[in-house]
Motif scaffolding. Structure first.
Motif, PDB file in Angstrom:
ATOM      1  N   ILE A   1      60.959 -13.963  17.411  1.00 16.42           N
ATOM      2  CA  ILE A   1      60.519 -12.732  18.083  1.00 16.42           C
ATOM      3  C   ILE A   1      60.860 -12.774  19.574  1.00 16.42           C
ATOM      4  CG2 ILE A   1      58.568 -11.161  18.475  1.00 16.42           C
ATOM      5  CD1 ILE A   1      59.215 -11.713  15.462  1.00 16.42           C
ATOM      6  N   THR A   2      61.511 -11.715  20.013  1.00 21.36           N
ATOM      7  CA  THR A   2      61.911 -11.577  21.424  1.00 21.36           C
ATOM      8  C   THR A   2      61.213 -10.375  22.040  1.00 21.36           C
ATOM      9  OG1 THR A   2      64.141 -12.388  20.904  1.00 21.36           O
ATOM     10  CG2 THR A   2      63.882 -11.195  22.976  1.00 21.36           C
ATOM     11  N   THR A   3      60.717 -10.528  23.274  1.00 18.04           N
ATOM     12  CA  THR A   3      60.336  -9.358  24.067  1.00 18.04           C
ATOM     13  C   THR A   3      60.795  -9.595  25.514  1.00 18.04           C
ATOM     14  OG1 THR A   3      58.643  -7.689  24.482  1.00 18.04           O
ATOM     15  CG2 THR A   3      57.918  -9.991  24.644  1.00 18.04           C
ATOM     16  N   LYS A   4      60.577  -8.574  26.353  1.00 16.37           N
ATOM     17  CA  LYS A   4      61.155  -8.619  27.706  1.00 16.37           C
ATOM     18  C   LYS A   4      60.163  -8.100  28.732  1.00 16.37           C
ATOM     19  CE  LYS A   4      65.360  -7.142  25.341  1.00 16.37           C
ATOM     20  NZ  LYS A   4      64.777  -6.361  24.248  1.00 16.37           N
ATOM     21  N   VAL A   5      60.240  -8.678  29.933  1.00 15.13           N
ATOM     22  CA  VAL A   5      59.387  -8.212  31.037  1.00 15.13           C
ATOM     23  C   VAL A   5      60.094  -7.028  31.728  1.00 15.13           C
ATOM     24  CG1 VAL A   5      60.309  -9.988  32.640  1.00 15.13           C
ATOM     25  CG2 VAL A   5      58.146  -8.839  33.161  1.00 15.13           C
TER      26      VAL A   5
ATOM     27  N   LEU B   1      55.744 -17.141  21.714  1.00 17.79           N
ATOM     28  CA  LEU B   1      56.893 -16.240  21.631  1.00 17.79           C
ATOM     29  C   LEU B   1      58.149 -17.085  21.467  1.00 17.79           C
ATOM     30  CD1 LEU B   1      57.544 -13.144  21.985  1.00 17.79           C
ATOM     31  CD2 LEU B   1      57.993 -13.650  24.387  1.00 17.79           C
ATOM     32  N   ASP B   2      59.138 -16.562  20.754  1.00 12.38           N
ATOM     33  CA  ASP B   2      60.379 -17.329  20.566  1.00 12.38           C
ATOM     34  C   ASP B   2      61.333 -17.169  21.744  1.00 12.38           C
ATOM     35  OD1 ASP B   2      60.108 -18.415  17.694  1.00 12.38           O
ATOM     36  OD2 ASP B   2      59.478 -16.326  17.563  1.00 12.38           O
ATOM     37  N   LEU B   3      61.404 -15.957  22.299  1.00  7.09           N
ATOM     38  CA  LEU B   3      62.325 -15.721  23.412  1.00  7.09           C
ATOM     39  C   LEU B   3      61.763 -14.637  24.320  1.00  7.09           C
ATOM     40  CD1 LEU B   3      65.178 -16.186  24.721  1.00  7.09           C
ATOM     41  CD2 LEU B   3      66.052 -14.418  23.169  1.00  7.09           C
TER      42      LEU B   3
ATOM     43  N   ALA C   1      62.001 -20.306  24.086  1.00  5.41           N
ATOM     44  CA  ALA C   1      63.249 -20.183  24.841  1.00  5.41           C
ATOM     45  C   ALA C   1      63.118 -19.033  25.838  1.00  5.41           C
ATOM     46  CB  ALA C   1      64.423 -19.930  23.901  1.00  5.41           C
ATOM     47  N   ILE C   2      63.815 -19.162  26.973  1.00  6.60           N
ATOM     48  CA  ILE C   2      63.761 -18.109  28.002  1.00  6.60           C
ATOM     49  C   ILE C   2      65.179 -17.694  28.376  1.00  6.60           C
ATOM     50  CG2 ILE C   2      61.473 -18.629  28.960  1.00  6.60           C
ATOM     51  CD1 ILE C   2      62.794 -20.384  31.077  1.00  6.60           C
TER      52      ILE C   2
END
Length: 278
Positions: free
Chosen positions: A75-79, A105-107, A138-139
């Motif tokens: 799962i990825t989300t973004k700031v 979170l995964d990414l 991961a980032i």
């Protein structure tokens, strides 16, 4: 890349699926929940959302109700831009996690570099802290040009694992892709089908006819053979299945070269150097 669950290994050893579902413009609530669940049922394991998409709660509900365990999903989300900065990013992350209902979170990605704001280094420090604290596996960044990446890498402790950018046959970003490879940053494509603008491209149609595949399938296969992670968006179950049905054929070197040659450095989205919307 044998199937929909095939993964690339990021530079920290985390495995990320080559193929996933993007949920940009997917409506919060029932549409997001049912679409994500349909995708997971169809074999998708990677879901890409963002705070600004406004559908993190729906994605979270779908994960909870999914037919596979959480640890099998990526799962990825973004700031978002208005939350850039150290403390504001940490707070934005907690808000996203609450909406998603996840404990890790995964990414996590910085959505845009926002060069005029000049805060992406502070934002990155917050991502590094969350990563070191074990909250994120991961980032990475999104929409970063080579100049932004060079600037960030000069001061960071953890090199980004992923750079998610606009990428399709009209915008092949060769220099950026090369830079990412050299720095072990995995390139990921958003808008891989150029928002549908490539679906009547004759070169792609001709290649598709040869394999009995659609233009969309040819483009998505081209992504994978260029070693670019791809996340097409769809809310239609049959389209999701069609998009993912790209593991039973392989483009030749000549076909790859032909598709690469369609590049016009043409964007469907904004140029990251000029995009400073909060």
């Amino acid at each position: 890349m044998k199937n929909l669950q095939s993964t690339t290994t990021l530079h920290n050893g985390v495995k990320m699926p080559w193929f996933g579902l993007g949920v940009f413009k997917m409506k919060e609530g029932e549409e997001a929940v049912s679409s994500v669940k349909e995708a997971i049922d169809a074999g998708y394991r990677s879901i890409d959302t963002a705070a600004i998409y406004g559908n993190e709660e729906g994605v979270g509900r779908a994960i909870k109700e999914a037919s596979v365990p959480r640890e099998e999903l990526f799962i990825t989300t973004k700031v978002w831009n208005s939350n850039q900065g150290y403390e504001t990013t940490l707070a934005a992350f907690e808000e996203s996690m609450t909406k998603l209902g996840l404990d890790y979170l995964d990414l996590y990605l910085i959505h845009w570099p926002m060069p005029a704001k000049g805060k992406y280094k502070e934002t990155w420090k917050a991502l590094e802290k969350l990563y070191k604290d074990g909250r994120i596996r991961a980032i990475g960044v999104s929409n970063f040009h080579v100049t932004h990446l060079e600037d960030l890498i000069a001061d960071c402790e953890v090199v980004p694992m992923v750079n998610q950018v606009e990428y399709h046959p009209r915008l092949t970003q060769v220099e950026l892709h090369e830079f990412c490879k050299q720095n072990k940053i995995q390139l990921e494509a958003w808008s891989p089908l150029a928002q549908g603008k490539l679906l009547d491209e004759p070169t792609l149609a001709k290649i598709g006819e040869k394999y009995g595949k659609s233009v969309a399938q040819v483009i998505l296969r081209w992504d994978l053979q260029n070693e670019v992670v791809t996340i097409p968006k769809s809310v239609k179950p049959e389209r999701m299945k069609e998009n993912a049905d790209i593991f039973d054929f392989e483009l030749t070197t000549e076909e790859m070269t032909l598709i690469n040659g369609l590049n016009e450095d043409r964007r469907v989205g904004p140029n990251p150097d000029e995009f400073n919307v909060e």
